[in-house]
Design a protein around this motif. Structure first.
Motif, mmCIF file in Angstrom:
data_model
loop_
_atom_site.group_PDB
_atom_site.id
_atom_site.type_symbol
_atom_site.label_atom_id
_atom_site.label_comp_id
_atom_site.label_asym_id
_atom_site.label_seq_id
_atom_site.Cartn_x
_atom_site.Cartn_y
_atom_site.Cartn_z
ATOM 1 N N ALA A 192 -88.430 -37.512 -73.112
ATOM 2 C CA ALA A 192 -88.028 -36.313 -72.380
ATOM 3 C C ALA A 192 -86.650 -36.454 -71.752
ATOM 4 O O ALA A 192 -86.179 -37.541 -71.429
ATOM 5 C CB ALA A 192 -89.054 -36.002 -71.286
ATOM 6 N N HIS A 193 -86.025 -35.306 -71.586
ATOM 7 C CA HIS A 193 -84.779 -35.156 -70.844
ATOM 8 C C HIS A 193 -85.044 -35.449 -69.365
ATOM 9 O O HIS A 193 -86.167 -35.285 -68.881
ATOM 10 C CB HIS A 193 -84.308 -33.707 -71.031
ATOM 11 C CG HIS A 193 -82.962 -33.403 -70.474
ATOM 12 N ND1 HIS A 193 -82.719 -33.252 -69.128
ATOM 13 C CD2 HIS A 193 -81.774 -33.177 -71.093
ATOM 14 C CE1 HIS A 193 -81.455 -32.953 -68.938
ATOM 15 N NE2 HIS A 193 -80.852 -32.903 -70.110
ATOM 16 N N GLY A 194 -84.031 -35.851 -68.637
ATOM 17 C CA GLY A 194 -84.187 -36.164 -67.222
ATOM 18 C C GLY A 194 -84.727 -35.007 -66.400
ATOM 19 O O GLY A 194 -85.490 -35.206 -65.451
ATOM 20 N N ARG A 215 -88.179 -41.530 -70.447
ATOM 21 C CA ARG A 215 -86.916 -40.825 -70.209
ATOM 22 C C ARG A 215 -85.863 -41.304 -71.193
ATOM 23 O O ARG A 215 -85.674 -42.507 -71.390
ATOM 24 C CB ARG A 215 -86.445 -41.050 -68.780
ATOM 25 C CG ARG A 215 -85.177 -40.297 -68.430
ATOM 26 C CD ARG A 215 -84.833 -40.433 -66.971
ATOM 27 N NE ARG A 215 -83.668 -39.628 -66.622
ATOM 28 C CZ ARG A 215 -83.249 -39.404 -65.381
ATOM 29 N NH1 ARG A 215 -83.909 -39.937 -64.370
ATOM 30 N NH2 ARG A 215 -82.193 -38.660 -65.152
ATOM 31 N N ILE A 216 -85.164 -40.345 -71.771
ATOM 32 C CA ILE A 216 -84.080 -40.680 -72.693
ATOM 33 C C ILE A 216 -82.813 -40.951 -71.894
ATOM 34 O O ILE A 216 -82.388 -40.131 -71.073
ATOM 35 C CB ILE A 216 -83.851 -39.537 -73.693
ATOM 36 C CG1 ILE A 216 -85.082 -39.389 -74.587
ATOM 37 C CG2 ILE A 216 -82.600 -39.790 -74.530
ATOM 38 C CD1 ILE A 216 -85.062 -38.163 -75.462
ATOM 39 N N PRO A 233 -85.065 -29.167 -71.568
ATOM 40 C CA PRO A 233 -84.959 -27.824 -70.989
ATOM 41 C C PRO A 233 -84.152 -26.913 -71.909
ATOM 42 O O PRO A 233 -83.379 -27.392 -72.754
ATOM 43 C CB PRO A 233 -84.217 -28.082 -69.677
ATOM 44 C CG PRO A 233 -83.342 -29.258 -69.995
ATOM 45 C CD PRO A 233 -84.138 -30.131 -70.929
ATOM 46 N N PRO A 234 -84.278 -25.599 -71.784
ATOM 47 C CA PRO A 234 -83.517 -24.676 -72.630
ATOM 48 C C PRO A 234 -82.010 -24.903 -72.564
ATOM 49 O O PRO A 234 -81.306 -24.696 -73.555
ATOM 50 C CB PRO A 234 -83.891 -23.300 -72.070
ATOM 51 C CG PRO A 234 -85.257 -23.495 -71.504
ATOM 52 C CD PRO A 234 -85.245 -24.881 -70.926
ATOM 53 N N ASN A 331 -83.691 -26.600 -59.560
ATOM 54 C CA ASN A 331 -82.313 -26.647 -59.119
ATOM 55 C C ASN A 331 -81.892 -28.105 -58.905
ATOM 56 O O ASN A 331 -81.472 -28.515 -57.841
ATOM 57 C CB ASN A 331 -82.154 -25.855 -57.829
ATOM 58 C CG ASN A 331 -80.710 -25.620 -57.478
ATOM 59 O OD1 ASN A 331 -79.835 -25.727 -58.325
ATOM 60 N ND2 ASN A 331 -80.455 -25.311 -56.222
ATOM 61 N N ILE A 332 -82.051 -28.889 -59.957
ATOM 62 C CA ILE A 332 -81.622 -30.281 -59.969
ATOM 63 C C ILE A 332 -80.809 -30.475 -61.233
ATOM 64 O O ILE A 332 -80.914 -29.695 -62.170
ATOM 65 C CB ILE A 332 -82.810 -31.267 -59.947
ATOM 66 C CG1 ILE A 332 -83.737 -31.016 -61.148
ATOM 67 C CG2 ILE A 332 -83.591 -31.153 -58.662
ATOM 68 C CD1 ILE A 332 -84.866 -32.016 -61.253
ATOM 69 N N PRO A 333 -79.950 -31.496 -61.298
ATOM 70 C CA PRO A 333 -79.148 -31.682 -62.503
ATOM 71 C C PRO A 333 -80.010 -31.842 -63.739
ATOM 72 O O PRO A 333 -80.946 -32.649 -63.763
ATOM 73 C CB PRO A 333 -78.362 -32.964 -62.198
ATOM 74 C CG PRO A 333 -78.351 -33.070 -60.724
ATOM 75 C CD PRO A 333 -79.677 -32.504 -60.268
ATOM 76 N N GLU A 334 -79.708 -31.059 -64.778
ATOM 77 C CA GLU A 334 -80.471 -31.170 -66.012
ATOM 78 C C GLU A 334 -79.860 -32.237 -66.921
ATOM 79 O O GLU A 334 -80.504 -32.764 -67.809
ATOM 80 C CB GLU A 334 -80.489 -29.819 -66.727
ATOM 81 C CG GLU A 334 -81.298 -28.814 -65.924
ATOM 82 C CD GLU A 334 -81.304 -27.445 -66.553
ATOM 83 O OE1 GLU A 334 -80.647 -27.272 -67.591
ATOM 84 O OE2 GLU A 334 -81.964 -26.562 -66.010
#
Length: 340
Positions: A192-194, A215-216, A233-234, A331-334
């Motif tokens: 998964a993305h962060g 986590r990648i 995420p999109p 609302n956190i860095p994607e």
């Protein structure tokens, strides 16, 4: 009116509080932790207790927030407030407000099919019901969840047979947990993305039955996620983060995938109409179950849905709000600089 529609949000004059305000206020009652319903700057927040740590993740640990159980009654200036399951995401709630013998319910966002993790939507009898209409057109009718996940599983297996990684995009809060809960054993490992990993780990720490994921990072070797499922995420679409997975097939999970052209516009290989919002049938089912004498419709196809209700004997009126369906990210860095 028990509740009023103002330029700050939905306001209860007698209780002096707002529901999901889009501007900072003294007291905010929050339906769920998506950023279009829970915004920074209010002095005090009230929400269902499973939303507390999600609000803190999004808005900061220093916010003043009170968590309550479903059905627990809180009173502000003699006005009774209670929260009831909405089935939208973890911690999502409808807000029941009673002043005297008059009961109003604001649904927030909801779906009526139990997804196995977000809870079962609970119809709340009321005089007036305020409902979302994100998918308030007859073309939006979801397949049963079991059918959709069966299709996703088959898609992943087909990708494996073709030597491709399977990348699925879904909102980091709500959709991602639903996907991970139901696809935990579809591949040997899930990556998964962060933006997915951070809330996932928080929910696992809080005791939610979610699978272990990885986590990648820039150091992750390509062999680690080969032929496995990857969730992002999109906003990760068409970024350098995606290109590392070549060869891959891209799947998008969204109610908008019900319309065939949207898959093409997203440059996706597969589109799955998996939504955390009620479809047309679900909206009608929810409205009728409340027994409401008056309905206000917000965000989405609110005008069309209000017209349909009125023509079918339920007085309804469209109301403009600042809620939406495209801002459901934490609302956190994607992506951090190291994840580009």
């Amino acid at each position: 009116m028990v509740l009023q529609f103002t330029d700050k949000g939905i306001y209860c004059p007698a209780g002096d509080f707002y529901i999901d305000p889009w501007q900072p206020v003294e007291r905010a009652v929050i339906t769920h932790a998506h950023s279009d319903h829970a915004r920074y700057g209010s002095k005090h927040y009230l929400c269902q207790h499973d939303s507390v740590y999600l609000l803190q993740l999004r808005l900061g640990q220093d916010i003043s927030v009170q968590g309550v159980a479903f059905g627990e009654v809180v009173r502000y200036n003699g006005v009774s407030i209670s929260l009831h399951p909405a089935g939208h995401i973890i911690g999502s709630a409808q807000v029941r407000v009673q002043q005297g013998n008059e009961v109003w319910v604001f649904s927030g966002d909801y779906k009526v099919e139990n997804d196995g993790i977000s809870g079962q939507f609970e119809p709340v009898p009321c005089n007036t019901f305020i409902t979302e209409c994100t998918f308030g057109l007859p073309i939006y009718n979801w397949q049963p969840q079991a059918v959709i996940f069966s299709n996703i599983r088959q898609w992943v297996q087909d990708n494996q047979a073709a030597g491709k990684n399977s990348v699925i995009l879904g909102y980091s809060l709500g959709k991602a947990q639903r996907l991970l809960y139901h696809l935990r054993d579809v591949t040997e490992q899930i990556w998964a993305h962060g933006a997915i990993y951070i809330p996932h780990q928080l929910l696992r720490e809080k005791g939610w039955d979610l699978p272990e994921i990885h986590r990648i990072t820039p150091e992750t070797p390509t062999a680690a996620y080969k032929n496995n499922l990857i969730i992002g995420p999109p906003s990760a679409a068409d970024t350098s983060w995606m290109r590392r997975f070549n060869p891959y097939a891209l799947g998008v999970c969204s109610g908008w995938m019900q319309v065939r052209g949207n898959m093409r516009r997203r440059n996706a290989d597969a589109g799955f109409a998996l939504s955390d919002h009620a479809d047309w049938t679900g909206l009608l089912q929810a409205v009728r179950a409340t027994g409401a004498e008056k309905v206000y419709t917000t965000h989405g196809f609110s005008s069309a849905f209000a017209r349909y209700l009125t023509e079918n004997g339920i007085p309804a009126q469209e109301v403009k709000t600042e809620y939406g369906d495209t801002d459901e990210e934490l609302n956190i860095p994607e992506t951090t600089p190291n994840e580009q």
